[in-house]
Design a protein around this motif. Sequence first.
Motif, PDB file in Angstrom:
ATOM      1  N   PRO A   6       0.853  -0.567  -0.179  1.00  0.00           N
ATOM      2  CA  PRO A   6       0.183  -0.321   0.211  1.00  0.00           C
ATOM      3  C   PRO A   6       0.850   1.428  -0.123  1.00  0.00           C
ATOM      4  CG  PRO A   6      -0.070  -0.801   2.304  1.00  0.00           C
ATOM      5  CD  PRO A   6       1.356  -1.872   1.292  1.00  0.00           C
ATOM      6  N   LEU A   7      -0.216   2.811  -0.524  1.00  0.00           N
ATOM      7  CA  LEU A   7       0.995   3.834  -0.098  1.00  0.00           C
ATOM      8  C   LEU A   7       0.573   4.467   0.960  1.00  0.00           C
ATOM      9  CD1 LEU A   7       2.247   5.577  -2.754  1.00  0.00           C
ATOM     10  CD2 LEU A   7      -0.373   6.673  -2.606  1.00  0.00           C
ATOM     11  N   HIS A  22       4.727  17.327   5.726  1.00  0.00           N
ATOM     12  CA  HIS A  22       5.006  16.584   4.538  1.00  0.00           C
ATOM     13  C   HIS A  22       5.564  16.283   3.549  1.00  0.00           C
ATOM     14  CE1 HIS A  22       2.283  15.009   0.515  1.00  0.00           C
ATOM     15  NE2 HIS A  22       2.439  13.751   1.894  1.00  0.00           N
ATOM     16  N   PHE A  23       6.020  15.759   3.787  1.00  0.00           N
ATOM     17  CA  PHE A  23       7.483  14.972   2.808  1.00  0.00           C
ATOM     18  C   PHE A  23       7.228  14.435   1.182  1.00  0.00           C
ATOM     19  CE2 PHE A  23      12.147  16.044   4.148  1.00  0.00           C
ATOM     20  CZ  PHE A  23      11.522  16.818   5.194  1.00  0.00           C
ATOM     21  N   SER A  25       5.337  10.562  -0.395  1.00  0.00           N
ATOM     22  CA  SER A  25       4.584   9.305  -0.180  1.00  0.00           C
ATOM     23  C   SER A  25       5.526   8.339  -0.792  1.00  0.00           C
ATOM     24  CB  SER A  25       3.692   8.908  -0.851  1.00  0.00           C
ATOM     25  OG  SER A  25       3.306   9.703  -2.161  1.00  0.00           O
ATOM     26  N   LEU A  26       5.443   7.173   0.074  1.00  0.00           N
ATOM     27  CA  LEU A  26       5.965   5.771  -0.741  1.00  0.00           C
ATOM     28  C   LEU A  26       5.212   4.478  -0.174  1.00  0.00           C
ATOM     29  CD1 LEU A  26       6.361   4.791   2.709  1.00  0.00           C
ATOM     30  CD2 LEU A  26       8.848   6.267   2.201  1.00  0.00           C
ATOM     31  N   HIS A  27       5.769   3.039  -0.993  1.00  0.00           N
ATOM     32  CA  HIS A  27       4.793   2.118  -0.518  1.00  0.00           C
ATOM     33  C   HIS A  27       5.776   0.695   0.299  1.00  0.00           C
ATOM     34  CE1 HIS A  27       1.891   2.542  -4.347  1.00  0.00           C
ATOM     35  NE2 HIS A  27       2.744   3.260  -4.435  1.00  0.00           N
ATOM     36  N   ASP A  30       3.886  -2.498   5.917  1.00  0.00           N
ATOM     37  CA  ASP A  30       3.678  -2.149   7.099  1.00  0.00           C
ATOM     38  C   ASP A  30       4.360  -1.306   7.793  1.00  0.00           C
ATOM     39  OD1 ASP A  30       6.553  -3.204   7.877  1.00  0.00           O
ATOM     40  OD2 ASP A  30       5.250  -5.259   8.285  1.00  0.00           O
ATOM     41  N   MET A  33       8.053  -1.578   7.862  1.00  0.00           N
ATOM     42  CA  MET A  33       9.022  -0.955   6.990  1.00  0.00           C
ATOM     43  C   MET A  33       8.759   0.614   5.735  1.00  0.00           C
ATOM     44  SD  MET A  33       8.586  -2.687   3.174  1.00  0.00           S
ATOM     45  CE  MET A  33       8.449  -4.651   3.820  1.00  0.00           C
ATOM     46  N   ASP A  40      15.207   6.086   4.195  1.00  0.00           N
ATOM     47  CA  ASP A  40      16.006   5.854   3.043  1.00  0.00           C
ATOM     48  C   ASP A  40      15.617   7.544   1.875  1.00  0.00           C
ATOM     49  OD1 ASP A  40      17.492   4.316   4.317  1.00  0.00           O
ATOM     50  OD2 ASP A  40      16.597   2.336   3.798  1.00  0.00           O
ATOM     51  N   VAL A  41      14.390   6.971   1.504  1.00  0.00           N
ATOM     52  CA  VAL A  41      14.240   8.257   0.897  1.00  0.00           C
ATOM     53  C   VAL A  41      14.359   9.213   1.273  1.00  0.00           C
ATOM     54  CG1 VAL A  41      12.305   8.589  -0.910  1.00  0.00           C
ATOM     55  CG2 VAL A  41      12.647   6.210   0.193  1.00  0.00           C
ATOM     56  N   TYR A  42      13.889   9.703   2.183  1.00  0.00           N
ATOM     57  CA  TYR A  42      13.676  11.097   2.986  1.00  0.00           C
ATOM     58  C   TYR A  42      14.314  11.703   3.270  1.00  0.00           C
ATOM     59  CZ  TYR A  42       9.374  10.893  -0.218  1.00  0.00           C
ATOM     60  OH  TYR A  42       8.149  10.601  -0.962  1.00  0.00           O
ATOM     61  N   ARG A  44      17.590  10.882   3.852  1.00  0.00           N
ATOM     62  CA  ARG A  44      19.354  10.602   3.424  1.00  0.00           C
ATOM     63  C   ARG A  44      20.248  11.668   3.613  1.00  0.00           C
ATOM     64  NH1 ARG A  44      17.270   9.217  -0.802  1.00  0.00           N
ATOM     65  NH2 ARG A  44      18.201  11.185  -2.333  1.00  0.00           N
ATOM     66  N   ARG A  45      19.585  13.328   3.907  1.00  0.00           N
ATOM     67  CA  ARG A  45      21.621  14.215   3.796  1.00  0.00           C
ATOM     68  C   ARG A  45      20.461  15.150   5.734  1.00  0.00           C
ATOM     69  NH1 ARG A  45      21.535  13.437  -0.637  1.00  0.00           N
ATOM     70  NH2 ARG A  45      23.322  13.706  -1.783  1.00  0.00           N
ATOM     71  N   ALA A  61      -9.385  14.417   2.573  1.00  0.00           N
ATOM     72  CA  ALA A  61      -8.992  15.631   2.184  1.00  0.00           C
ATOM     73  C   ALA A  61     -10.165  16.376   1.694  1.00  0.00           C
ATOM     74  CB  ALA A  61      -8.131  15.659   0.861  1.00  0.00           C
TER      75      ALA A  61
ATOM     76  N   LYS B  26      -5.497  16.833  -7.350  1.00  0.00           N
ATOM     77  CA  LYS B  26      -6.902  17.022  -6.868  1.00  0.00           C
ATOM     78  C   LYS B  26      -7.991  17.911  -7.052  1.00  0.00           C
ATOM     79  CE  LYS B  26      -9.636  15.246  -3.182  1.00  0.00           C
ATOM     80  NZ  LYS B  26     -10.020  14.309  -2.058  1.00  0.00           N
ATOM     81  N   GLN B  76      22.082   5.452  -4.589  1.00  0.00           N
ATOM     82  CA  GLN B  76      21.020   6.203  -4.153  1.00  0.00           C
ATOM     83  C   GLN B  76      20.417   6.701  -4.294  1.00  0.00           C
ATOM     84  OE1 GLN B  76      22.374   5.878   0.378  1.00  0.00           O
ATOM     85  NE2 GLN B  76      20.061   5.044   0.987  1.00  0.00           N
ATOM     86  N   GLY B  80      16.618   7.495  -4.883  1.00  0.00           N
ATOM     87  CA  GLY B  80      15.924   7.924  -4.334  1.00  0.00           C
ATOM     88  C   GLY B  80      15.370   8.952  -5.114  1.00  0.00           C
ATOM     89  N   LEU B  83      12.067   7.194  -6.781  1.00  0.00           N
ATOM     90  CA  LEU B  83      10.984   7.434  -5.538  1.00  0.00           C
ATOM     91  C   LEU B  83      10.239   8.807  -5.513  1.00  0.00           C
ATOM     92  CD1 LEU B  83      12.130   4.696  -3.451  1.00  0.00           C
ATOM     93  CD2 LEU B  83      11.413   4.165  -5.514  1.00  0.00           C
ATOM     94  N   TYR B  84      11.144   9.852  -5.434  1.00  0.00           N
ATOM     95  CA  TYR B  84       9.587  10.971  -5.738  1.00  0.00           C
ATOM     96  C   TYR B  84       9.338  11.049  -6.421  1.00  0.00           C
ATOM     97  CZ  TYR B  84      14.821  12.973  -2.723  1.00  0.00           C
ATOM     98  OH  TYR B  84      15.564  12.639  -2.116  1.00  0.00           O
ATOM     99  N   SER B  87       6.081   8.901  -6.770  1.00  0.00           N
ATOM    100  CA  SER B  87       5.061   9.231  -5.636  1.00  0.00           C
ATOM    101  C   SER B  87       4.227  10.995  -6.230  1.00  0.00           C
ATOM    102  CB  SER B  87       5.764   9.160  -4.312  1.00  0.00           C
ATOM    103  OG  SER B  87       6.514  10.026  -4.256  1.00  0.00           O
ATOM    104  N   ARG B  96       1.840   2.221  -8.883  1.00  0.00           N
ATOM    105  CA  ARG B  96       2.841   2.259  -9.640  1.00  0.00           C
ATOM    106  C   ARG B  96       3.787   0.738 -10.089  1.00  0.00           C
ATOM    107  NH1 ARG B  96       7.436   3.086  -6.018  1.00  0.00           N
ATOM    108  NH2 ARG B  96       6.407   4.770  -5.484  1.00  0.00           N
ATOM    109  N   ARG B 156      14.520  19.440  -4.237  1.00  0.00           N
ATOM    110  CA  ARG B 156      14.402  17.543  -3.203  1.00  0.00           C
ATOM    111  C   ARG B 156      15.603  17.570  -4.726  1.00  0.00           C
ATOM    112  NH1 ARG B 156       9.805  15.532  -0.995  1.00  0.00           N
ATOM    113  NH2 ARG B 156       9.676  17.116   0.046  1.00  0.00           N
ATOM    114  N   GLU B 160      19.838  17.648  -4.478  1.00  0.00           N
ATOM    115  CA  GLU B 160      20.850  16.688  -4.478  1.00  0.00           C
ATOM    116  C   GLU B 160      21.890  16.290  -5.250  1.00  0.00           C
ATOM    117  OE1 GLU B 160      17.922  14.337  -1.359  1.00  0.00           O
ATOM    118  OE2 GLU B 160      18.542  13.285  -2.918  1.00  0.00           O
ATOM    119  N   ALA B 306       2.939  -8.759   6.250  1.00  0.00           N
ATOM    120  CA  ALA B 306       2.547  -7.254   7.350  1.00  0.00           C
ATOM    121  C   ALA B 306       1.105  -7.538   7.780  1.00  0.00           C
ATOM    122  CB  ALA B 306       2.455  -6.699   6.261  1.00  0.00           C
TER     123      ALA B 306
END
Lengths: 94, 318
Positions: A6-7, A22-23, A25-27, A30, A33, A40-42, A44-45, A61, B26, B76, B80, B83-84, B87, B96, B156, B160, B306
């Motif tokens: 899921p997202l 809010h930064f 989203s990702l999949h 659970d 994870m 890892d995605v948002y 790293r720095r 919304a 939306k 890496q 990233g 993935l940004y 989404s 996806r 973003r 980087e 899960a």
Amino acid sequence: MKKNWPLWEVFVRSKNGLEHRHFGSLHAADTEMAIQNARDVYTRRNEGVSIWVVESKHISASNPEESGELFEPAKDKVYRHPTFYNLPDEVKHM
Amino acid sequence: MSEEQIKNLEAEFEARIARDEKIEPKDWMPEKYRKTHIRQISQHAHSEIVGMLPEGNWITRAPSLRRKVALLAKVQDEAGHGLYLYSACETLGISREELYEQLHTGKAKYSSIFNYPTVTWADIGAIGWLVDGAAIINQVPLCNTSFGPYARAMVRVCKEESFHQRQGFEIMIKLAEGSPEQKEMAQDALNRWWWPSLMMFGPTDAESVHTEQSMKWKLKRKTNDELRQQFIDQTVPQAELIGLTVPDPDLKWNEEKGGYDFGAIDWDEFWQVVKGHGPCNKERMNARVGAWERGAWVREAAMTYAEKQENRKVSKAV
């Protein structure tokens, strides 16, 4: 049966004293994870000190088509702002 | 909705963009806007993901630990960025799964530059310096594009990206200062990556079909030719600085226009690679699809785990 991960929506607090923002989203399968992937995605720095994740389906919304009804009434309530009130120039610190 | 109503909505929509307002997922948008954005954002995401492959090739063979950690971090970052962008693209109502499907079946494109091989270590330098350099020029204007999620992802990404270019240029500097063989290796990489990098800005303005619409929607702020000129003007002095020669006999400073004149680009080669006949198109897709398929059992196991945890929680509560 194949089921996709899921997202999730990711919220990050950049430093203590600031709100979570809010930064993106990702999949993920659970919550655990989702937090690890968000790390890892948002972040790293050093972008954050705290992460919230919530499955996207749990977010309700407002509808942009109803923006008028929702937000326009506030526009003509100028008396909610301090500048609406007239003060003599002599008054200081108010 | 009547045609009249749609026309009104479209006019209002274009006016919002002209006023520099952002469009959010939306909000109402013309179908063409949605489709164009899905195409462009997904192509961009796919490029980041496939872009990991040519560089990944050198991680285990990086010449020092310093180079290795930098390259690992860069690859890496590319993951990233992908993935940004995926989404951001999903906010337009595509899943996806569908996006991957389009990449894996060849229905969606990715940047052709990644269909060239990385045969020496100097190629890692040339990619960071030239390919990421060109990508930055393409991407910076997108930080102000009209679709909110895309613009935010690009902010973003751009933050980087500059480390990527610097780490590449540093590799080139070191090689150019090294033994004659090392310098030769750097020159050879520049020779092979220069022209494909120029092609990254896309066809000439005269041939480019999407420019006008893309300008309106702020998917583009400058034309392909303008961006290409900017790249050449900033990169040539960098090559000179480290004693390498740009492989273009027609390259010449033009005082009047305040930029370099340059030789003809081989557009036949460009279209060949776009159509799937580049040196590594098959290899890249095989690597990508293979990784996806070999990972299937992991994704399924994670999902099953899960669900099991969730069920356990529910049954405890009962």
